[in-house]
Design an enzyme around this catalytic site. Structure first.
Site: not given
Ligand code: ADP
Ligand code: MG
Length: 394
Positions: A351, A374
């Site tokens: 992110g 992730g």
């Protein structure tokens, strides 16, 4: 090979699509609709094929009743409707008679979106705990399941793994593109392959190094990650971030893969994390007790540049400095510039790393920018993704 959306005859079928519509919302306004746009290809394909489209997604975390207020998918349904230029019927429930009535009255090309799957977490963590009764219920609403939520594919939830266990299942265009691009960089790279790791979630990323040293030609370590290595090697790291539980791991892996793991030689250190902070550049061996390592020094940047310019495949996760503060952003800005001009195959995840790309004007249309930080890290770790594993084989 996993089945994908093109392997199903979806005409007149009720297709449940798990999307990742977890967008930032403030006061009912969507701040960034990238994730909604990213799933329109799959949704439009299904509409074009005369399917009945039932959309499930999570939004944020729902831990107590009051979290429901700010985490409704209603604004997302409205935005999706604008993007695909047709009505999206929003049902503000995750189960019950309203859901069933809306679905039973669907015609081909209709689109229905249910409320945030994580509302089910309030009643015994049913979504995130992959409750079998909930999965069974959701599966009963459709004929086919398509997983197009790459952002949660590394999780075992009722709305992805649970339903896929029950219905014929495939992956959507977004997940297929992510898995294809990341797998090809990992498993069949044009060499040299360079993996560059940075950021602040040190304990999350240290495990990645173990696999990275096996597949990559170089592993560049930046951001908050070098200090656990330095500490492990016996140097003073002052107040820099360290993952104390990984000291033995770092010592061992560095001694084994010294030729691949590249640690910064010079770093920018400061005594506080602000624009007004006093900074200096020093070598790793001379960090003061009250200093924090926060960015790469010039010598290190020039070494990284040489390695990156020579690479034919680059995988990057984690800013190499605290780029949010202008004073400490030089390294990350430089990396973005190098990657903009690179001819290598590039995969970027994370992110904050993507925020850095946007902030510093990344300009390389061939690069793959992953929607799942992730999930892409777990692929990099060599782990199997539960949401993918459960999908039917071709
Ligand atoms: P991503 O979201 O891309 O996976 P992380 O969440 O792991 O990345 O880390 C991003 C954060 O790391 C950024 O906010 C950045 O300020 C911070 N960071 C970068 N370098 C350092 C450092 N030397 N010490 C502490 N934090 C750092
Ligand atoms: Mg982050």
């Amino acid at each position: 090979m996993k089945k994908d959306i093109t392997d199903f005859k979806v005409r007149d079928q009720k297709v449940i699509v798990r999307c990742d519509l977890n967008v930032p919302i403030k006061d009912g306004n969507i701040l960034d609709d990238t994730r909604i746009k990213a799933c329109t290809e799959t949704i439009e394909h299904l509409i074009g094929s005369n399917a009945k489209v039932i959309i499930l997604s999570h939004l944020g975390r729902v831990k107590e009743e009051k979290d429901k207020e700010n985490n409704s998918l209603r604004p997302v349904a409205n935005r999706l409707s604008e993007l695909i230029n047709r009505p999206v019927k929003f049902v503000p429930y995750t189960r019950g008679i309203e859901v069933e009535t809306a679905i039973n009255s669907m015609k081909p090309k209709d689109v229905v979106m249910l409320e945030n799957t994580r509302f089910e977490d309030l009643d015994g963590n049913k979504e995130s705990g992959n409750d079998s009764e909930l999965a069974q219920y959701w599966a009963s609403l459709g004929d086919i399941f398509i997983n197009d939520a790459f952002g949660t594919i590394h999780r075992s939830h009722a709305s992805n793994v649970g339903i896929a266990n029950i219905l014929p299942s495939g992956i959507g265009f977004l997940v297929k593109n992510e898995v294809d691009k990341i797998s090809s960089a990992l498993n069949n790279p044009s060499r040299p392959l360079v993996v560059m790791l940075g950021g602040a979630k040190v304990s999350d990323k240290i495990g990645v190094i173990e696999n990275a040293v096996k597949i990559a030609d170089y592993v560049l370590i930046g951001g908050g990650m070098p200090y656990t290595f330095y500490k492990a090697l016996g140097y003073n790291v002052g107040l820099s971030i360290v993952d104390d539980s990984s000291l033995d791991f770092c010592r061992k892996i560095y001694s084994e893969y010294k030729n691949k793991i590249v640690l910064p030689e010079d770093i920018v250190v400061a005594t506080s994390l602000s624009e007004a902070a006093n900074t200096r550049i020093t070598t790793y061996a001379n960090i003061g007790n009250n200093e924090i390592g926060i960015d790469l020094g010039m010598q290190t940047l020039s070494r990284y540049k040489t390695i990156l310019m020579n690479a034919n495949t680059i995988i990057w996760n984690g800013p190499v400095g605290m780029f949010e503060i202008a004073k400490f952003s030089k390294g990350t800005r430089k990396v973005v510039e190098i990657l903009s001009n690179s001819k290598a195959k590039i995969v970027v995840g994370g992110g904050d790393t993507i925020s850095a790309l946007n902030k510093f004007g990344f300009n390389n249309s061939r690069a793959h920018i992953s929607t799942g930080g992730g999930a892409s890290l777990e692929m990099l770790e060599g782990k199997e993704l539960p949401g993918l594993k459960v999908i039917s084989e071709k």
